[in-house]
Design a protein around this motif. Sequence first.
Motif, PDB file in Angstrom:
ATOM      1  N   ILE A 121       0.860  -1.184   0.000  1.00  0.00           N
ATOM      2  CA  ILE A 121       0.000   0.000   0.000  1.00  0.00           C
ATOM      3  C   ILE A 121       0.894   1.230   0.000  1.00  0.00           C
ATOM      4  N   THR A 122       0.679   2.148  -0.929  1.00  0.00           N
ATOM      5  CA  THR A 122       1.529   3.320  -1.027  1.00  0.00           C
ATOM      6  C   THR A 122       0.715   4.606  -0.984  1.00  0.00           C
ATOM      7  N   GLY A 123       1.079   5.499  -0.053  1.00  0.00           N
ATOM      8  CA  GLY A 123       0.409   6.795   0.048  1.00  0.00           C
ATOM      9  C   GLY A 123       0.558   7.411   1.414  1.00  0.00           C
ATOM     10  N   GLY A 124       0.855   8.712   1.451  1.00  0.00           N
ATOM     11  CA  GLY A 124       1.023   9.432   2.706  1.00  0.00           C
ATOM     12  C   GLY A 124      -0.222  10.171   3.119  1.00  0.00           C
ATOM     13  N   GLN A 125      -0.063  11.458   3.414  1.00  0.00           N
ATOM     14  CA  GLN A 125      -1.171  12.236   3.958  1.00  0.00           C
ATOM     15  C   GLN A 125      -1.776  13.227   2.971  1.00  0.00           C
ATOM     16  N   GLY A 126      -1.117  13.516   1.867  1.00  0.00           N
ATOM     17  CA  GLY A 126      -1.689  14.469   0.937  1.00  0.00           C
ATOM     18  C   GLY A 126      -1.539  15.902   1.409  1.00  0.00           C
ATOM     19  N   LEU A 127      -2.534  16.717   1.116  1.00  0.00           N
ATOM     20  CA  LEU A 127      -2.454  18.162   1.344  1.00  0.00           C
ATOM     21  C   LEU A 127      -3.231  18.581   2.586  1.00  0.00           C
ATOM     22  N   ASN A 128      -2.510  19.022   3.624  1.00  0.00           N
ATOM     23  CA  ASN A 128      -3.094  19.619   4.837  1.00  0.00           C
ATOM     24  C   ASN A 128      -4.245  18.816   5.449  1.00  0.00           C
ATOM     25  N   PRO A 129      -4.027  17.555   5.814  1.00  0.00           N
ATOM     26  CA  PRO A 129      -5.101  16.776   6.451  1.00  0.00           C
ATOM     27  C   PRO A 129      -5.247  17.153   7.919  1.00  0.00           C
ATOM     28  N   THR A 130      -6.396  16.842   8.498  1.00  0.00           N
ATOM     29  CA  THR A 130      -6.568  17.017   9.940  1.00  0.00           C
ATOM     30  C   THR A 130      -6.283  15.721  10.686  1.00  0.00           C
ATOM     31  N   ASN A 131      -6.355  14.596   9.966  1.00  0.00           N
ATOM     32  CA  ASN A 131      -6.086  13.296  10.565  1.00  0.00           C
ATOM     33  C   ASN A 131      -4.583  13.039  10.560  1.00  0.00           C
ATOM     34  N   SER A 132      -4.027  12.654  11.694  1.00  0.00           N
ATOM     35  CA  SER A 132      -2.585  12.425  11.790  1.00  0.00           C
ATOM     36  C   SER A 132      -2.153  11.098  11.173  1.00  0.00           C
ATOM     37  N   ASN A 133      -3.101  10.206  10.892  1.00  0.00           N
ATOM     38  CA  ASN A 133      -2.767   8.931  10.268  1.00  0.00           C
ATOM     39  C   ASN A 133      -2.446   9.122   8.790  1.00  0.00           C
ATOM     40  N   MET A 138      -4.123   3.576   7.223  1.00  0.00           N
ATOM     41  CA  MET A 138      -5.564   3.399   7.376  1.00  0.00           C
ATOM     42  C   MET A 138      -6.077   2.248   6.514  1.00  0.00           C
ATOM     43  N   LEU A 139      -5.559   2.125   5.283  1.00  0.00           N
ATOM     44  CA  LEU A 139      -5.968   1.008   4.436  1.00  0.00           C
ATOM     45  C   LEU A 139      -5.444  -0.306   4.990  1.00  0.00           C
ATOM     46  N   ARG A 140      -4.232  -0.302   5.535  1.00  0.00           N
ATOM     47  CA  ARG A 140      -3.706  -1.513   6.157  1.00  0.00           C
ATOM     48  C   ARG A 140      -4.626  -1.970   7.294  1.00  0.00           C
ATOM     49  N   ASP A 141      -5.031  -1.028   8.146  1.00  0.00           N
ATOM     50  CA  ASP A 141      -5.908  -1.385   9.265  1.00  0.00           C
ATOM     51  C   ASP A 141      -7.210  -1.999   8.769  1.00  0.00           C
ATOM     52  N   PHE A 142      -7.753  -1.434   7.689  1.00  0.00           N
ATOM     53  CA  PHE A 142      -8.983  -1.970   7.110  1.00  0.00           C
ATOM     54  C   PHE A 142      -8.759  -3.387   6.589  1.00  0.00           C
ATOM     55  N   MET A 143      -7.662  -3.590   5.883  1.00  0.00           N
ATOM     56  CA  MET A 143      -7.400  -4.910   5.296  1.00  0.00           C
ATOM     57  C   MET A 143      -7.151  -5.964   6.364  1.00  0.00           C
ATOM     58  N   VAL A 144      -6.457  -5.588   7.417  1.00  0.00           N
ATOM     59  CA  VAL A 144      -6.244  -6.518   8.524  1.00  0.00           C
ATOM     60  C   VAL A 144      -7.581  -6.890   9.146  1.00  0.00           C
ATOM     61  N   MET A 145      -8.474  -5.919   9.266  1.00  0.00           N
ATOM     62  CA  MET A 145      -9.800  -6.177   9.840  1.00  0.00           C
ATOM     63  C   MET A 145     -10.583  -7.174   8.985  1.00  0.00           C
ATOM     64  N   THR A 146     -10.349  -7.166   7.673  1.00  0.00           N
ATOM     65  CA  THR A 146     -11.059  -8.085   6.780  1.00  0.00           C
ATOM     66  C   THR A 146     -10.427  -9.471   6.747  1.00  0.00           C
ATOM     67  N   GLY A 147      -9.303  -9.633   7.438  1.00  0.00           N
ATOM     68  CA  GLY A 147      -8.700 -10.957   7.511  1.00  0.00           C
ATOM     69  C   GLY A 147      -7.389 -11.134   6.806  1.00  0.00           C
ATOM     70  N   VAL A 148      -6.848 -10.070   6.195  1.00  0.00           N
ATOM     71  CA  VAL A 148      -5.538 -10.165   5.555  1.00  0.00           C
ATOM     72  C   VAL A 148      -4.471 -10.127   6.650  1.00  0.00           C
ATOM     73  N   PRO A 149      -3.555 -11.092   6.708  1.00  0.00           N
ATOM     74  CA  PRO A 149      -2.524 -11.089   7.759  1.00  0.00           C
ATOM     75  C   PRO A 149      -1.623  -9.862   7.645  1.00  0.00           C
ATOM     76  N   ASN A 150      -1.311  -9.275   8.774  1.00  0.00           N
ATOM     77  CA  ASN A 150      -0.480  -8.077   8.803  1.00  0.00           C
ATOM     78  C   ASN A 150       0.871  -8.305   8.139  1.00  0.00           C
ATOM     79  N   GLU A 151       1.398  -9.532   8.266  1.00  0.00           N
ATOM     80  CA  GLU A 151       2.720  -9.819   7.696  1.00  0.00           C
ATOM     81  C   GLU A 151       2.706  -9.878   6.169  1.00  0.00           C
ATOM     82  N   ASP A 152       1.533  -9.939   5.581  1.00  0.00           N
ATOM     83  CA  ASP A 152       1.428  -9.954   4.120  1.00  0.00           C
ATOM     84  C   ASP A 152       1.174  -8.564   3.539  1.00  0.00           C
ATOM     85  N   ILE A 153       1.255  -7.531   4.375  1.00  0.00           N
ATOM     86  CA  ILE A 153       1.020  -6.152   3.929  1.00  0.00           C
ATOM     87  C   ILE A 153       2.270  -5.317   4.141  1.00  0.00           C
TER      88      ILE A 153
END
Length: 256
Positions: A121-133, A138-153
């Motif tokens: 997964i590739t991507g930072g924060q973009g332009l002036n976000p309010t979210n520190s993540n 954030m996409l990694r967290d979503f994918m892990v929640m769906t069952g993708v093992p963290n070690e495969d990301i």
Amino acid sequence: MFFYLSQFLSFLAMPLTIILILLIAGFWLRKKKYGNKLMIGGIILMLIFSNQFLANLAMQTWEPDFKAFDTLPDYEIGIVLTGVTNLNKTALDRTFFNKGADRATHTVQLYKLGKIKKILITGGQGLNPTNSNTEAEMLRDFMVMTGVPNEDILVENKAKNTRENAAFSKDVLSKSGFNLDQRFLLITSAFHMPRSKGCFEKVGLQTDSFPVDYYSEDIRFSIPQLLQPDPYSIFMWHKLFKEWIGITVYWAVGYI
């Protein structure tokens, strides 16, 4: 600086910006003979850019066709670009998606079908976000929640534009010991695929495309499509104009 410049140029070329300039200039110069022509030109452009049929036709012509899952070979790594989450809505226990969630959901589907063994997964924060993540996290967290093992990301969380997506992804793959001569599956929005693929191949990563997140629909000849103005159609033209400008600028500076 390049990031901010490209954003500014895209703003100037937005159809709505052009329309407003014509209408305001026409009103300001209404006492001169060409003032009314400017306003009429703005109204005509408004009707053209708000036409659902024309906007859909233009977007469909630009977007590459989707690929059926069962036609794909297997890949060691699928590379997915971010740009689909709402970074101006802060929450630590969930991911808020904007248009483009297909990038995440179809990547998970590819993984669970065995078409890709690992996900970058590739991507930072973009332009002036309010979210520190970062988006990648954030996409990694979503994918892990769906069952993708963290070690495969794998996560690349610094990139601010497509060129950096490609360059920084190559760095991550190299440092992780992957063979850079293999073909990678590139996953991003259909309208953004030509620029993305050009950037990745420019840095030396050979990719096969898997376009997702389609803005166009099947062609329909209905009264609303043909005659009813729609503000979303202006938005679609904005996406196209922004992408065309992006490709032109990237080509001019040697990124593709």
